[in-house]
Design a protein around this motif. Structure first.
Motif, PDB file in Angstrom:
ATOM      1  N   ARG A  60      -3.037  -0.204  -5.006  1.00  0.00           N
ATOM      2  CA  ARG A  60      -2.092  -0.372  -3.893  1.00  0.00           C
ATOM      3  C   ARG A  60      -2.717  -1.185  -2.756  1.00  0.00           C
ATOM      4  O   ARG A  60      -2.018  -1.675  -1.888  1.00  0.00           O
ATOM      5  CB  ARG A  60      -1.655   1.021  -3.377  1.00  0.00           C
ATOM      6  N   LEU A  61      -4.031  -1.297  -2.785  1.00  0.00           N
ATOM      7  CA  LEU A  61      -4.711  -2.058  -1.724  1.00  0.00           C
ATOM      8  C   LEU A  61      -5.047  -3.477  -2.177  1.00  0.00           C
ATOM      9  O   LEU A  61      -6.013  -4.079  -1.711  1.00  0.00           O
ATOM     10  CB  LEU A  61      -5.982  -1.319  -1.299  1.00  0.00           C
ATOM     11  N   MET A  63      -3.739   4.197   6.799  1.00  0.00           N
ATOM     12  CA  MET A  63      -3.762   2.726   6.750  1.00  0.00           C
ATOM     13  C   MET A  63      -3.886   2.149   8.161  1.00  0.00           C
ATOM     14  O   MET A  63      -4.633   1.195   8.394  1.00  0.00           O
ATOM     15  CB  MET A  63      -2.489   2.177   6.090  1.00  0.00           C
ATOM     16  N   ALA A  77       0.823  -1.216   0.000  1.00  0.00           N
ATOM     17  CA  ALA A  77       0.000   0.000   0.000  1.00  0.00           C
ATOM     18  C   ALA A  77       0.854   1.260   0.000  1.00  0.00           C
ATOM     19  O   ALA A  77       0.480   2.266  -0.594  1.00  0.00           O
ATOM     20  CB  ALA A  77      -0.931  -0.005   1.216  1.00  0.00           C
TER      21      ALA A  77
END
Ligand code: F6P
Length: 556
Positions: free
Chosen positions: A352-353, A488, A175
């Protein structure tokens, strides 16, 4: 019906009964009708179901809920003693009753300058000490002062672990990989027991400058032990030094079992320890996250912990009606238990996740996928939906067809990021900004289509439709202002507390995983049988498995 019959047949009022009746009522109308058109009431409903906490925005307005639903759900949570149980969790009570442990992952992210709740003090102190040791190791690496067995400075870290010892750090590394880290260290993750992830690394990395991180809470998980054995054999063979020497110079151990690390040959100075009151799937914040710190630097790692801590405080101190983890949990339980929606899709609209779904699969399903309550009674409904999903934009071209026009109803979490900072030329930055906008537009369009179905389609377009869109998939949108370490941390902690709240509602122990443990034991017996078919293993022999064992034997 006369009064006597009515009294005999009427069910006693309980929050669960009230929710069941309410569900019947709400299910009779379409989600589109509930969400409503452009009326003032619909706008008021939407705004009342949206919540912002710092850089996280939670929108529940596409869920099949009203204010009455939330009020009934909150009553249910209170009747289950949620507030007292939440306080007991933070105070280190033995909430993991089967393993007789507390669950104090929040201690791993408790800042040194904030007084912990009564009961968490020692745990927080221990975690802060280990974090200090972790920071020293990271610093040594970043100062290029960590030397391998042949005297060269380390450039690559291979993190070997599985489940909770892999999924969290890997997800965060991915991430935040685009954040400026100012480090020269590359981190790689290896989890799969078959060695398939290890082999390409063996071919590509320089053995003289590679550091292994053996991450295993129990220090016994076969997947990790076999991967580490292969990795050590590679380093030993290619550097022409013995395995104990490799272990002394190029191996860090992270575990709750220091004695096992010592036995393995890992020097004390290269051991990072966490306690058994941090569950595997809650261990990202403990030294299990060391590889994240090595990749991104301590500043980012600390920001991750700070974001999670902020969510802890929010969870602990905010009334349930405004409490993000509690609300997400209540709505999730509503979908699963009362609306009978068996599966829940996690759909991040940001590449990115990509590992968020896998992370949440373990976090939620390993925690609450149980059917015996804490009081020993069986649960008579599903606990925890089946969690699945993928990166949304790609999934649109894979399984969305079924969701739009197939026969299943699912619930979903859309996770999106409002803005991205890029370090690029103006033309590239402009082009990426357009991609970002395209992604957000797709996310909102799909969330709308999931909920409203045909009603989301403008008249001009609907004329061309041969088949309708079923809609009625309740969904949540979680919007992050930006994808940074703090956000995050807060996001992951939100889901952790969601799991805890649901465990309280369903009266489960979310901190053990007996179902997984047995599978590991059976596999060990089969492994021994495959190595020596004459060996006496405690195995139930069924003809189907026998025939497969035979075929594998023939082909190997
Ligand atoms: O899957 C079962 C499990 O025990 C998880 O809870 C844990 O995260 C994983 O195995 C790895 O365990 P360990 O960190 O002990 O190697």
């Amino acid at each position: 019906m006369n009064t006597l019959t009515h009294l005999l047949t009427a069910r006693a009022y309980t929050p669960v009964n009230a929710l069941e009746q309410h569900a019947e009522h709400l299910q009779a109308q379409s989600l589109s009708d509930l969400i409503g058109g452009d009326s003032a009431a619909a706008r008021q409903r939407a705004s009342a179901l949206a919540y912002t906490f710092e850089s996280l925005h939670l929108d529940l307005s596409k869920q099949r809920i009203t204010q009455e639903t939330l009020s009934l759900l909150t009553d249910w949570a209170l009747s289950c003693g949620l507030e007292a149980k939440r306080n007991a969790l933070f105070a280190g009570a033995q909430v993991n009753s089967s393993e007789r442990r507390s669950a104090l992952h929040m201690a791993a992210r408790w800042p040194a300058n904030v007084t912990p709740p009564n009961g968490m003090e020692k745990a927080a102190e221990f975690c802060q000490y280990q974090r200090g040791r972790l920071a020293e190791m990271v610093d040594r690496l970043h100062q290029r002062q960590w030397f391998g067995a042949t005297g060269q400075s380390i450039t690559d870290v291979v993190h070997i672990g599985v489940g909770g010892s892999d999924l969290g750090p890997k997800m965060i590394s991915e991430a935040l990989a685009d954040r400026p880290s100012h480090t020269h260290v590359d981190v790689h993750y290896v989890s799969c027991m078959d060695g398939a992830q290890l082999l390409p690394l063996i071919e590509r990395l320089n053995p003289a400058t590679t550091l292994l991180v053996l991450a295993s809470k129990s220090f016994t998980t076969a997947d990790t032990q076999f991967n580490i054995r292969t990795a050590l054999a590679w380093l030993s063979d290619s550097l022409e030094v013995d395995v104990p020497t490799v272990c002394r110079h190029q191996l860090i151990g992270v575990s709750s079992k220091p004695e096992k690390m010592t036995e393995f040959g890992i020097p004390d100075a290269h051991q990072l320890v966490f306690k058994d009151w941090i569950g595997g799937r809650f261990s990202l914040w403990s030294p299990i996250g060391v590889s994240v710190a090595m990749q991104l630097g301590m500043e980012s790692f600390n920001a991750l912990l700070d974001g999670a801590h902020a969510m802890d405080r929010h969870f602990l101190e905010t009334p349930l009606t405004e409490n993000l983890p509690a609300l997400v949990a209540l709505v999730g339980a509503w979908n699963c238990q009362f609306l009978n929606i068996a599966t829940h899709a996690v759909l991040p609209y940001d590449g990115r996740l990509k590992s968020l779904t896998a992370y949440l699969q373990q976090l939620e399903m390993e925690s609450n996928g149980k059917s015996v309550r804490l009081d020993g009674r069986s649960v008579n409904h599903a606990t925890c939906p089946i969690i699945w999903g993928d990166v949304g934009p790609n999934a649109q071209h894979a399984f969305y067809q079924l969701l739009h026009q197939g026969g299943h109803t699912v619930s979903a979490d859309f996770v999106a990021v409002a803005r991205r900072e890029v370090d690029a030329t103006q033309n590239v930055a402009d082009s990426l900004a357009a991609q970002e906008q395209l992604t957000l537009a797709n996310c909102l369009a799909q969330a709308q289509l999931f909920a409203l179905g045909d009603d989301a389609i403008p008249k001009a377009l609907s004329g061309h439709m041969a088949q309708g869109y079923r809609g009625n998939h309740p969904n949540t949108l979680l919007l992050l202002k930006q994808l940074d370490a703090w956000s995050m941390g807060a996001l992951v902690a939100l889901y952790e507390h969601k799991v805890f709240v649901q465990s309280v509602l369903w009266n489960l122990n979310p901190f053990d995983q007996p179902g997984v443990e047995l599978g590991k034991k059976l596999a060990t017996s089969l492994f021994n049988t495959m190595a020596d078919s004459s060996s006496e293993q405690d195995l139930v022999r069924d003809p189907s498995t026998e025939q497969l064992l035979h075929k594998i034997g023939e082909w190997r």
